[in-house]
Design a protein around this motif. Sequence first.
Motif, PDB file in Angstrom:
ATOM      1  N   SER A 134      28.464  11.282  36.176  1.00  9.25           N
ATOM      2  CA  SER A 134      27.161  11.034  35.990  1.00  9.25           C
ATOM      3  C   SER A 134      26.883  10.806  37.432  1.00  9.25           C
ATOM      4  O   SER A 134      25.904  11.332  37.393  1.00  9.25           O
ATOM      5  N   ARG A 166      25.382  16.423  29.957  1.00  8.69           N
ATOM      6  CA  ARG A 166      25.424  15.442  28.805  1.00  8.69           C
ATOM      7  C   ARG A 166      26.785  15.559  28.576  1.00  8.69           C
ATOM      8  O   ARG A 166      28.303  16.230  29.261  1.00  8.69           O
ATOM      9  N   ARG A 202      22.210  11.698  26.442  1.00 11.40           N
ATOM     10  CA  ARG A 202      22.892  12.364  26.861  1.00 11.40           C
ATOM     11  C   ARG A 202      24.413  12.656  26.119  1.00 11.40           C
ATOM     12  O   ARG A 202      25.218  13.426  26.342  1.00 11.40           O
ATOM     13  N   PHE A 215      28.342  20.419  31.163  1.00  6.80           N
ATOM     14  CA  PHE A 215      28.525  19.733  29.377  1.00  6.80           C
ATOM     15  C   PHE A 215      29.863  19.384  29.752  1.00  6.80           C
ATOM     16  O   PHE A 215      30.656  19.934  30.166  1.00  6.80           O
ATOM     17  N   SER A 244      22.283  15.100  35.316  1.00 10.62           N
ATOM     18  CA  SER A 244      21.433  16.027  33.657  1.00 10.62           C
ATOM     19  C   SER A 244      23.423  16.422  33.490  1.00 10.62           C
ATOM     20  O   SER A 244      22.287  16.430  31.910  1.00 10.62           O
ATOM     21  N   PHE A 282      26.015   7.501  30.139  1.00  9.63           N
ATOM     22  CA  PHE A 282      25.243   8.649  29.672  1.00  9.63           C
ATOM     23  C   PHE A 282      23.495   8.048  28.655  1.00  9.63           C
ATOM     24  O   PHE A 282      22.608   9.239  28.988  1.00  9.63           O
TER      25      PHE A 282
END
Length: 229
Positions: free
Chosen positions: A101, A108, A143, A67, A106, A140
């Motif tokens: 991204s 976040r 996310r 993340f 995936s 996103f």
Amino acid sequence: MRAFVLGSTGVVGDAILREAVQDPRIVSVLAVSRRPLTHTHPKLQTVLHTDFSDFERLGPALAAVDFVLCALGISWYQTTGEAQYRLITHDYVLACARVASIANPSMRLCFVSGHGASRTAPRAWARIKAETEHDLERIFGSRLTVFRPGYIYPSFGRDAAYWGDTVMTPLMPFRGTLTKWITDSREVARAVLHCGTGGRISSPATNRDIITAAAEYERARAAANATTA
């Protein structure tokens, strides 16, 4: 979990680093900065990066994290005008977000915006913040988590004097009754990390949402530390 921190030398970014390295669930923290950081930790790695308009060379590093915690920004009163504010608050953030991204689909992203952000606001800074939120959401989707804190008291100090501290510091003893408007950098950092580590929080998160999430994060981190002790 592995974290990537953008805006690590600011008041909130610095607090995120301080809090993240104490969390046993976070195994590494990658901080991007134009200059060396003032503190170190075995979990903390600093990448010196001078061109915030281009994050392509950091693609491999972004691919390896779970993340992005984005606290990059500047006070409107510290800029030379709207163009510089937009460059830092919108363009630099989106430059990182686009690469992130693609590097990790995936990924976040937790974005620290500001109380009053609105695309129809009369103040330019609020419109630009809202535009950044909108453009990040296009990348996103679900996310993305947006945080809109009010006044943020600098828990660990501030590099440069800010007039807002002079105005707001006398109100800090009454912050318990001013939860709609006042928080501090440690609290915002904990709320952001609560989101990054999988905790639930509304988006956009209000000042009161941030305070609640920060308390939940503190409890979860204490439990994780007790388990690993």
